[in-house]
Each structure stands twice: as C-alpha cells, then as structure tokens.
Write a protein that holds these residues in place. Structure first.
Motif, PDB file in Angstrom:
ATOM      1  N   ARG A  17     -42.447  85.389  22.378  1.00 27.78           N
ATOM      2  CA  ARG A  17     -43.306  84.772  21.369  1.00 27.78           C
ATOM      3  C   ARG A  17     -42.349  84.191  20.177  1.00 27.78           C
ATOM      4  NH1 ARG A  17     -47.704  89.768  21.233  1.00 27.78           N
ATOM      5  NH2 ARG A  17     -48.661  89.198  23.675  1.00 27.78           N
ATOM      6  N   LEU A  18     -41.460  84.890  19.992  1.00 26.56           N
ATOM      7  CA  LEU A  18     -40.591  84.690  18.864  1.00 26.56           C
ATOM      8  C   LEU A  18     -40.147  83.006  19.072  1.00 26.56           C
ATOM      9  CD1 LEU A  18     -38.989  85.696  16.161  1.00 26.56           C
ATOM     10  CD2 LEU A  18     -36.973  86.168  17.990  1.00 26.56           C
ATOM     11  N   ASP A  19     -39.835  82.762  20.331  1.00 27.22           N
ATOM     12  CA  ASP A  19     -39.062  81.602  20.598  1.00 27.22           C
ATOM     13  C   ASP A  19     -40.135  80.558  20.070  1.00 27.22           C
ATOM     14  OD1 ASP A  19     -36.792  82.174  21.643  1.00 27.22           O
ATOM     15  OD2 ASP A  19     -37.167  81.674  23.795  1.00 27.22           O
ATOM     16  N   LYS A  20     -41.561  80.658  20.174  1.00 27.07           N
ATOM     17  CA  LYS A  20     -42.457  79.751  19.977  1.00 27.07           C
ATOM     18  C   LYS A  20     -42.718  79.750  18.557  1.00 27.07           C
ATOM     19  CE  LYS A  20     -45.145  80.811  24.154  1.00 27.07           C
ATOM     20  NZ  LYS A  20     -46.111  81.452  24.878  1.00 27.07           N
ATOM     21  N   ILE A  21     -42.277  80.533  17.830  1.00 26.92           N
ATOM     22  CA  ILE A  21     -42.779  80.477  16.332  1.00 26.92           C
ATOM     23  C   ILE A  21     -41.355  80.083  15.129  1.00 26.92           C
ATOM     24  CG2 ILE A  21     -44.609  81.708  16.407  1.00 26.92           C
ATOM     25  CD1 ILE A  21     -43.283  84.171  15.391  1.00 26.92           C
ATOM     26  N   THR A  22     -40.249  80.191  15.960  1.00 33.62           N
ATOM     27  CA  THR A  22     -38.821  80.046  15.176  1.00 33.62           C
ATOM     28  C   THR A  22     -38.239  78.740  15.502  1.00 33.62           C
ATOM     29  OG1 THR A  22     -37.689  81.518  16.599  1.00 33.62           O
ATOM     30  CG2 THR A  22     -38.682  82.426  14.848  1.00 33.62           C
ATOM     31  N   THR A  23     -37.863  78.012  14.643  1.00 34.79           N
ATOM     32  CA  THR A  23     -36.808  76.908  14.860  1.00 34.79           C
ATOM     33  C   THR A  23     -35.967  76.723  13.637  1.00 34.79           C
ATOM     34  OG1 THR A  23     -36.927  74.483  15.439  1.00 34.79           O
ATOM     35  CG2 THR A  23     -38.697  75.393  14.027  1.00 34.79           C
ATOM     36  N   PRO A  24     -34.706  75.860  13.872  1.00 40.22           N
ATOM     37  CA  PRO A  24     -34.259  75.811  12.726  1.00 40.22           C
ATOM     38  C   PRO A  24     -34.840  75.020  11.601  1.00 40.22           C
ATOM     39  CG  PRO A  24     -32.745  75.280  14.674  1.00 40.22           C
ATOM     40  CD  PRO A  24     -34.124  75.582  15.261  1.00 40.22           C
ATOM     41  N   ARG A  25     -35.114  75.369  10.518  1.00 40.50           N
ATOM     42  CA  ARG A  25     -35.916  74.716   9.253  1.00 40.50           C
ATOM     43  C   ARG A  25     -35.660  75.389   8.040  1.00 40.50           C
ATOM     44  NH1 ARG A  25     -41.616  76.912  11.403  1.00 40.50           N
ATOM     45  NH2 ARG A  25     -41.037  79.028  11.726  1.00 40.50           N
ATOM     46  N   ASP A  26     -35.783  74.532   6.908  1.00 39.36           N
ATOM     47  CA  ASP A  26     -35.521  75.024   5.659  1.00 39.36           C
ATOM     48  C   ASP A  26     -33.909  75.744   5.648  1.00 39.36           C
ATOM     49  OD1 ASP A  26     -37.979  74.196   4.687  1.00 39.36           O
ATOM     50  OD2 ASP A  26     -38.667  75.946   5.139  1.00 39.36           O
ATOM     51  N   GLU A  27     -33.279  75.023   6.249  1.00 45.43           N
ATOM     52  CA  GLU A  27     -31.754  75.616   6.188  1.00 45.43           C
ATOM     53  C   GLU A  27     -30.774  75.425   4.731  1.00 45.43           C
ATOM     54  OE1 GLU A  27     -29.602  74.454   9.749  1.00 45.43           O
ATOM     55  OE2 GLU A  27     -31.274  73.183  10.295  1.00 45.43           O
ATOM     56  N   LEU A  86     -30.616  71.478  19.602  1.00 46.52           N
ATOM     57  CA  LEU A  86     -30.914  72.623  19.183  1.00 46.52           C
ATOM     58  C   LEU A  86     -30.053  73.740  19.864  1.00 46.52           C
ATOM     59  CD1 LEU A  86     -34.851  72.924  18.778  1.00 46.52           C
ATOM     60  CD2 LEU A  86     -32.961  72.323  16.916  1.00 46.52           C
ATOM     61  N   PRO A  87     -29.418  74.744  19.199  1.00 50.70           N
ATOM     62  CA  PRO A  87     -28.651  75.702  19.827  1.00 50.70           C
ATOM     63  C   PRO A  87     -29.557  76.618  20.578  1.00 50.70           C
ATOM     64  CG  PRO A  87     -28.982  76.408  17.328  1.00 50.70           C
ATOM     65  CD  PRO A  87     -29.606  74.881  17.613  1.00 50.70           C
ATOM     66  N   PRO A  88     -28.991  77.568  21.306  1.00 50.02           N
ATOM     67  CA  PRO A  88     -29.894  78.682  21.952  1.00 50.02           C
ATOM     68  C   PRO A  88     -30.742  79.409  21.347  1.00 50.02           C
ATOM     69  CG  PRO A  88     -27.700  78.397  23.020  1.00 50.02           C
ATOM     70  CD  PRO A  88     -27.690  77.586  21.779  1.00 50.02           C
ATOM     71  N   SER A  89     -31.846  79.821  21.542  1.00 49.05           N
ATOM     72  CA  SER A  89     -32.636  80.604  20.802  1.00 49.05           C
ATOM     73  C   SER A  89     -32.188  82.107  20.932  1.00 49.05           C
ATOM     74  CB  SER A  89     -34.450  80.451  21.391  1.00 49.05           C
ATOM     75  OG  SER A  89     -34.113  81.277  22.631  1.00 49.05           O
ATOM     76  N   THR A  90     -32.940  82.984  20.132  1.00 51.91           N
ATOM     77  CA  THR A  90     -32.497  84.468  20.033  1.00 51.91           C
ATOM     78  C   THR A  90     -32.756  85.069  21.608  1.00 51.91           C
ATOM     79  OG1 THR A  90     -33.169  84.911  17.715  1.00 51.91           O
ATOM     80  CG2 THR A  90     -32.952  86.485  18.914  1.00 51.91           C
ATOM     81  N   HIS A  91     -34.141  84.563  21.889  1.00 54.06           N
ATOM     82  CA  HIS A  91     -34.351  85.112  23.269  1.00 54.06           C
ATOM     83  C   HIS A  91     -33.094  84.546  24.310  1.00 54.06           C
ATOM     84  CE1 HIS A  91     -37.514  85.691  26.871  1.00 54.06           C
ATOM     85  NE2 HIS A  91     -36.883  86.520  26.817  1.00 54.06           N
TER      86      HIS A  91
END
Length: 208
Positions: free
Chosen positions: A116-126, A12-17
């Motif tokens: 918190r954003l890190d915990k609820i976002t992930t690459p999906r439904d791309e 996975l690429p780096p998160s927004t945070h």
C-alpha cells in the motif's frame, strides 16, 4: 561535512518495498553489517539506516532494545542538524552483525502495508530534503523522538517506531508530503507525551 541532495532525474528509483525485497534476497542466515548495507545504498543511506535501527522495535527483544534504537535515532537527528552527507556510525555499531532473517521477518509481517505504501508514495515536494530550515526541523524532531523511543514506557515501542518509520520511508522515497505527515505525527506524539508526563509527575507527587 555538508549535506547536499541532488534533485531526482530520469526514471524513478526503486520504492521502499522494492528496496526491502532486495535486502531480503539471499540466505536468511547470512550475516549483514550496518556499514556494509549503508555503503551499498548510499543514495538513501539515512532512510535505510533509520529503517534498520527501528527493526528491533517490531519484534520481541530483550529489555532495553528500545533504548538502543532510540539512541541511534537521536544520533541520526543530530547528524541531520550537523548536515552530514552520509551516516556516521561508531565502529562497534558499524561492524555489528545481524541476520538477514530479521529483515525478512519484518517484510513478511508488514508486506501488505508495504504494498500500500508503494501506491501512496512518490518523489515529490523534494525541496524539503534540501531546504536548510526543513532539514534542520527534521533533524530536531528525530533527535527528540529518539529520546521518547528510549524511554522505558511499556507498550510504546511499536507505536513510537511506526511514527519514526514515516521519516524513514519519506527519506527513502524522497516524498516531501510523506515527511510532512511524519512531522505532524511526531509533534502530536511529543505534545501528548509531555502532557501525560506532567500528569504522571503530578500523580506521583500527590502520593508523597
């Protein structure tokens, strides 16, 4: 120029945070330019561009800054509709400098929310990012929402900016479900604004 986004493969690429933390690394007094940052983070250039143009809406700034952020948000929406593969910036905006401290200030202010954003976002439904209809719909909403952000309505910069941030985070994270939340909030904002604008127009007309 045509817009093509490949599907994600591998780690996975780096998160927004993590991305924001990376932008905060260095001297707070360092001068950055939009063009330099967008070139550095090309894969997520549109999401990063949207994030950077929204930063001023979360801090005390001179009157009219919302108009600038709104214009640039609409510019991103227009480029989505035209299917650009990388953000285009007018020269005077691309070369405009700002201090790293502005990004650090945002990070410090919203760090808990970013975690918190890190915990609820992930690459999906791309598919949302490559489907032509969904892509155009995102562009249309950004075009309209940028216009609402530019309106001189007291106290609306932060709530309007937060709604558009959903689009930014969804683009950075490549999270289609998060984008759908942004769609929903954007539609609600547009409907409410249209309703209250009509009410205000009726009230003003009654005065005369």
């Amino acid at each position: 120029m045509k817009f093509r986004l490949p599907r994600s493969h591998g780690p996975l690429p780096p998160s927004t945070h993590q991305l924001i933390n990376k932008l905060c690394e260095g001297n707070p007094e360092d001068e950055l330019t939009l063009s330099g940052l967008l070139d550095e983070f090309q894969e997520r250039a549109f999401g990063l561009f949207l994030f950077l143009v929204l930063l001023p809406t979360f801090f005390p700034v001179p009157m009219g800054q919302g108009s600038v952020s709104g214009f640039l948000t609409s510019l991103i929406g227009l480029q989505f509709l035209m299917r650009y593969e990388h953000p285009w910036l007018p020269g005077f905006i691309a070369k405009r400098k700002f201090h790293r401290s502005r990004i650090i200030g945002f990070r410090n202010r919203f760090d808990k929310w970013l975690e918190r954003l890190d915990k609820i976002t992930t690459p999906r439904d791309e598919w949302i990012f490559s489907n032509p209809v969904a892509h155009a719909f995102t562009g249309l909403l950004l075009l309209i929402l940028g216009g609402t952000l530019a309106l001189p309505l007291p106290g609306t910069n932060i709530p309007f900016g937060i709604i558009i941030l959903f689009f930014s985070f969804a683009l950075i994270e490549r999270d289609g479900r998060f984008m759908m939340i942004g769609w929903l909030l954007g539609i609600i904002e547009i409907v409410l604004l249209a309703f209250f604008s009509k009410e205000m127009a009726t009230m003003i007309a009654s005065w005369f």
